[in-house]
Scaffold this active site. Structure first.
Site, PDB file in Angstrom:
ATOM      1  N   LYS A  83       0.851  -1.199   0.000  1.00 59.79           N
ATOM      2  CA  LYS A  83       0.000   0.000   0.000  1.00 59.79           C
ATOM      3  C   LYS A  83       0.884   1.246   0.000  1.00 59.79           C
ATOM      4  CE  LYS A  83      -3.857   2.127   2.584  1.00 59.79           C
ATOM      5  NZ  LYS A  83      -4.695   2.057   3.793  1.00 59.79           N
ATOM      6  N   SER A 158      -9.658   2.157   3.150  1.00 60.63           N
ATOM      7  CA  SER A 158      -8.775   2.873   2.262  1.00 60.63           C
ATOM      8  C   SER A 158      -7.798   1.983   1.503  1.00 60.63           C
ATOM      9  CB  SER A 158      -7.965   3.895   3.073  1.00 60.63           C
ATOM     10  OG  SER A 158      -7.119   3.231   3.993  1.00 60.63           O
ATOM     11  N   SER A 182      -9.905  -0.104   7.308  1.00 63.44           N
ATOM     12  CA  SER A 182      -9.323   0.037   5.970  1.00 63.44           C
ATOM     13  C   SER A 182      -8.703  -1.218   5.397  1.00 63.44           C
ATOM     14  CB  SER A 182      -8.272   1.148   5.976  1.00 63.44           C
ATOM     15  OG  SER A 182      -8.893   2.406   6.018  1.00 63.44           O
TER      16      SER A 182
END
Lengths: 481, 507
Positions: A83, A158, A182
């Site tokens: 990420k 997210s 997330s």
């Protein structure tokens, strides 16, 4: 290279076996994965940056180890996506934000170092909501990620890119971060396994902070075992993170394969209010399956759940307003040149941050302001203790808690982005895990009538990831049959 | 862009204001009682920064002693230095504070280009230590100034506004200092005039240097202080509104700024005005304090607990370890010198100004066995020689053992005081022991009766008139004769023996 099985079918175990039998090399796997990912990525926009050079170097190291008969790491040759809020040395790390669009970090996050030391191959950096703020991945400065299961829908957020890439098969495992859900929510939306470990289990060193007391790094995988293996490799005390725990890390692999007969499982009644009918039915069926596997499933209460959203959005915005102050145009960020200092700050941050980030910085600045601190931040901290106490009380009676991850499956891109309140409320079942710091995860448990994945959320006691994985693994096996 | 603070917009008005303040009459001034508190920042003498492993070093090339942590890069996290905590605890103990078993760091949020994280990591509602005091001496009277708290924090970097080609448009930032460990020591409002403030700051520096917490080099910014000043009508209890004065980078400026500020406030009140709560800057060139930030414009620092650090726990065991490693504190040592060696207050004070001079003195006393005499030699002759040579006691060519021996030789009547005073400069020059010099130069006290009698005979023969006077009862003339004998012996004769022999000879 032709010997490499279809990339989306790869698992850690399959790669280990193939390398051992010399069916294919690590370079074969890396090359095939990079080719597949670069070809497929335009469909989902999961990757922001590919790291072919770094990947091939790492794969070559693994192949050299094989050639020399050296010991292979637990993740030897395993393609990993990271990420883009987790820093990687020499590899652009944007945090999904314009303000860091060209930022090249000079160091690696501890988690990345530990995974690469065990042979993982970093394929690239994954799209996400800006500074991990969002539940749909629509807040990325570099465009939304599309859900591989339904391209007109969000992958969740997210860590949308991290979930989508694993679901799409463009990497075998990935790293995400979870502050209010997330990891688990996108895992649920995309139909993969996503794990939020106990707070302090994985070092945050190198994770660009959103809300430090809530931020977790965690893994995604296409099965429970892969996710658990990644967690095991990166977990454990790190001298560079004062909040990382000294607790020993179990060998999850053998532990998770013990059966779950007699395991006491709690079903929190507060998590079934406001749930869509489809999701409700899927979760009920899943709990039935757990009973079939020998679990004692009982309804429990986590009475302070209704305060969680308010509590969370005070604490996370307060911390975010401080954590994001460093993006000021002075050093490594974008800078909008101006005549005065305050104008420079305003222009830089005005141009560099997106709407949701600005909203949270303003909220956070407000709740910490003189005269408001006691009413908001201090009160929220007290509520947070009550929510943590809810879990502590429940875990005196049960070994694990299961619940839905999200009130509904993946929604359409654009559907909620104009309505922040409705977006915030979609985090309702996941933020309690972060507020209390207990380990939790999402494991696929079915599909809605229109084919959208739904995940089952599993919570366990602090540092008892083993029990959580055991329940999830047994459930996953039962789902296969 | 250049972000220097704007210079004073109205210099003439300030000049006029300054002049009118100077006109405050002494009797008007005496109607008010000043109330002063100081905030002192001391840089802890650690090798590395407080939250990372970068070296603390003055004068390194800009932005070389930096890492992801002190640069405030995304993802970097602070790790508290144990050495910094130990020095801070040492400082707190020396100031008689209660060290809290549990303290907490907090973020102090504000934007400034040399503050890379956008916040300072400090301590707020739960500081490291509280409730201490520091004793000061003003005009011979001892006074205790309360220490409210001692807390730890990290320093910011430095903004450089001048010296670059484009300094008219840009300022530069050097982050070498970012993350340097500091303690802030906040006093109670216990000081009543600028002499108190001066004495407090001086004593603070002395204590911090003494126990090795900091070198306190003010030119390097290792000790900085801010003063809170207010005035109230004498005899009233309620504090007046205070102004905080910053930028006091020497104790002399501290004293001058406090004096100026007292007069400014008295003048303001006397002319019907009101003191505003504000931050003021001391201007070294004008000798004035200038308003910088009013209360309305005060920063809202939005303090909250630092989530990246766990609470700081100081166990009894750790506290004890730090305590027992501390040297004797200067005030305790001063009292002991007075009690143990019977020193005068002044000598005891001078001999405890630094740890090195105290250690030197004690070492010398071991060799001399005479505290008072040794004190006289150290405070008088030796310090004079050191001062003239521009040397520190640590670099004294006369070792403590040799100085002690010199004193012992006098006490054993092997040397006269006069001879000793001649020998000391030679010791200073050569580093030799007093005995070595005495032997080399044949300087030795003559106590041998035969040798003395010979000298006495020649003196008496040369001074028949004085011998006559003595015999006729003018015994006071004996002193003259003793002096002549001493002179003839080049000062080496034992004056006691000469006296006795002369008396006997003259019957």
């Amino acid at each position: 290279m032709s010997n490499v099985p279809p990339v989306p079918t790869l698992t850690i175990g399959r790669i280990r076996e193939g390398l051992r039998r010399k069916e294919f090399s690590a370079v074969d796997v890396a090359t095939a994965t990079l080719e597949f990912a670069e070809r497929e990525n335009p469909k989902t926009n999961a990757y922001l940056t590919f790291s072919s050079e770094r990947a091939l170097e790492a794969a070559n190291r693994v192949d050299d180890q094989i050639a020399n008969g050296e010991h292979l790491g637990e993740l030897a040759g395993v393609p990993l996506g990271v990420k883009d809020v987790i820093v990687t040395k020499g590899l652009r790390t944007t945090c999904g934000s314009h303000i860091l669009e060209h930022y090249i970090p000079p160091y690696d996050a501890t988690a990345v170092i530990r995974l690469e030391e065990e042979g993982a191959i970093v394929i690239g950096k994954l799209n996400c909501d800006e500074f991990a703020m969002g539940s749909s991945n629509e807040n990325s400065a570099f465009g939304p990620v599309r859900n591989p299961a339904a391209l007109d829908r969000v992958p969740g957020g997210s860590s949308g890119g991290s979930a989508a890439a694993v679901a799409q098969g463009t990497c075998v495992v990935s790293l995400g971060s979870d502050t209010g859900g997330s990891i688990r929510q996108p895992a649920s939306f995309c139909g993969v396994v996503g794990v939020t470990p106990t707070y302090g289990r994985v070092s945050r060193y190198g994770l660009a902070a959103f809300a430090s007391s809530l931020d977790h790094i965690g893994p995604f995988g296409r099965n429970v075992e892969d996710a658990a293996t990644v967690l095991k490799v990166m977990a454990g005390r790190d001298e560079l993170d004062s909040t990382s725990a000294f607790a020993t890390v179990d060998d999850y692999g053998p532990l998770m394969k013990q059966d779950i007969k007699g395991l006491k499982v709690g079903l929190p009644k507060e998590y079934f209010a406001g749930l869509s009918a489809d999701t409700d039915a899927i979760i009920r069926a899943a709990t039935k399956k757990l009973e079939d596997l020998g679990c004692q499933v009982n309804e429990i209460s986590l009475p302070h759940t209704k305060y969680a959203v308010a509590c969370y959005y005070i604490i996370c915005t307060a911390e975010a307003s401080s954590n994001l102050a460093r993006y000021d145009g002075v050093r490594y960020t974008l800078r909008s040149d101006s005549d005065t200092l305050s104008e420079m700050y305003r222009n830089t941050r005005g141009a560099g941050f997106g709407a949701e980030v600005k909203r949270r910085i303003m909220l956070g600045t407000y709740v910490l302001s003189a005269g408001y601190y006691d009413a908001y931040y201090l009160k929220a901290q007290k509520v947070r203790s009550l929510i943590a106490q809810d879990f502590a009380n429940a875990f005196e009676r049960v070994d694990a808690i299961v619940a839905p991850v999200s009130p509904f499956p993946a929604f359409k891109i654009g559907e909620k982005i104009e309505d922040p309140m409705s977006m915030y409320l979609s985090d309702i079942y996941t933020i309690t895990g972060d507020l209390s710091g207990v380990p939790c995860m999402s494991v696929p448990c079915g599909q809605s009538p229109d084919g959208l994945p739904v995940g089952l959320q599993v919570f366990a006691r602090h540092f008892d990831e083993s029990t959580m994985f055991r329940l999830a693994w047994n459930f996953e096996q039962a789902m296969k049959s | 862009m250049n972000f220097r603070r704007k210079s004073c917009p109205n210099a003439r008005a300030l000049y006029n204001q300054n002049m009118s303040v100077l006109a405050v009459a002494e009797d008007v001034l005496r109607k008010y009682e000043p109330v002063i508190g100081l905030e002192v920042h001391v840089q802890l003498g650690t090798k590395t920064k407080i939250f990372c492993g970068c070296p603390v070093e003055f004068g390194a090339a800009p932005n070389t002693n930096v890492c992801p942590v002190c640069l405030g890069l995304p993802g970097a996290l602070p790790v508290l230095s144990g050495q910094a905590v130990e020095l801070a605890i040492g400082a707190a103990v020396a100031l008689h504070c209660r060290v809290n078993p549990f303290s907490r760091f907090a973020r102090k949020n504000y934007f400034y280009p040399d503050l890379p994280k956008g916040y300072q990591i400090s301590q707020y509602d739960q500081p490291l230590a509280e409730h201490g005091y520091l004793a000061i001496f003003v005009d011979g009277a001892k006074k205790r100034i309360g220490v409210t708290r001692v807390h730890m924090e990290d320093d910011a970097g430095k903004s450089i506004h001048d010296g670059f080609k484009d300094s008219d448009r840009y300022s530069y930032v050097d982050l070498n200092r970012s993350g340097t460990p500091l303690i802030e020591i906040v006093s109670e409002p216990d000081m009543r005039n600028s002499d108190d403030a001066y004495a407090y700051a001086t004593a603070m520096k002395q204590v911090m240097q003494y126990i090795g917490v900091s070198e306190c080099d003010m030119e390097k910014g290792q000790l900085r202080c801010d003063a809170n000043v207010s005035v109230r009508p004498r005899g009233t209890e309620k504090f007046g509104t205070k102004a905080e004065i910053k930028n006091l980078n020497s104790f002399r400026f501290l004293k001058m700024a406090v004096d100026y500020e007292i007069r400014r406030q008295v003048e303001l009140i006397e002319s019907g005005g009101r003191v505003e709560q504000e931050t003021r800057l001391y201007n070294v060139e004008t000798g004035q304090t200038v308003g910088m930030r009013s209360k309305e414009h005060a920063h809202d620092y939005r303090y909250f607990p630092e989530p990246d650090l766990v609470p700081l726990q100081v166990s009894e065991h750790w506290l004890h370890q730090v305590k027992s490693a501390l040297p004797e504190l200067p005030q305790d040592r001063r009292d002991r010198f007075v009690n143990e060696f019977g020193l005068r207050d002044y000598d005891a004070e001078v001999l405890t100004l630094t740890r090195a001079v105290g250690d030197y003195f004690e070492e010398a006393v071991k060799a001399s066995g005479d505290g008072r005499a040794t004190a006289n030699w150290v405070v008088g002759d030796l310090m004079g020689l050191l001062k003239a040579a521009g040397k520190d006691i640590a670099d004294s060519p006369v070792s403590a053992a040799n100085l002690g021996e010199l004193v012992a030789l006098i006490n054993k009547n092997e040397l006269t005081g006069k001879l000793a005073k001649e020998i000391l400069p030679k010791m200073f020059e050569t580093g030799d022991s007093p005995r070595a010099i005495m032997e080399r130069e044949g300087l030795k006290q003559i106590s041998d009766t035969g040798a003395l009698e010979a000298i006495i005979e020649s003196v008496l023969a040369a001074n028949p008139k004085q011998v006559e006077q003595y015999k006729s009862g003018k015994t006071a003339v004996l002193g003259f004769l003793v002096g002549q004998v001493m002179k003839a012996s080049r000062g080496q004769a034992n004056p006691g023996a000469v006296n006795e022999l002369l008396r006997k000879r003259l019957g």
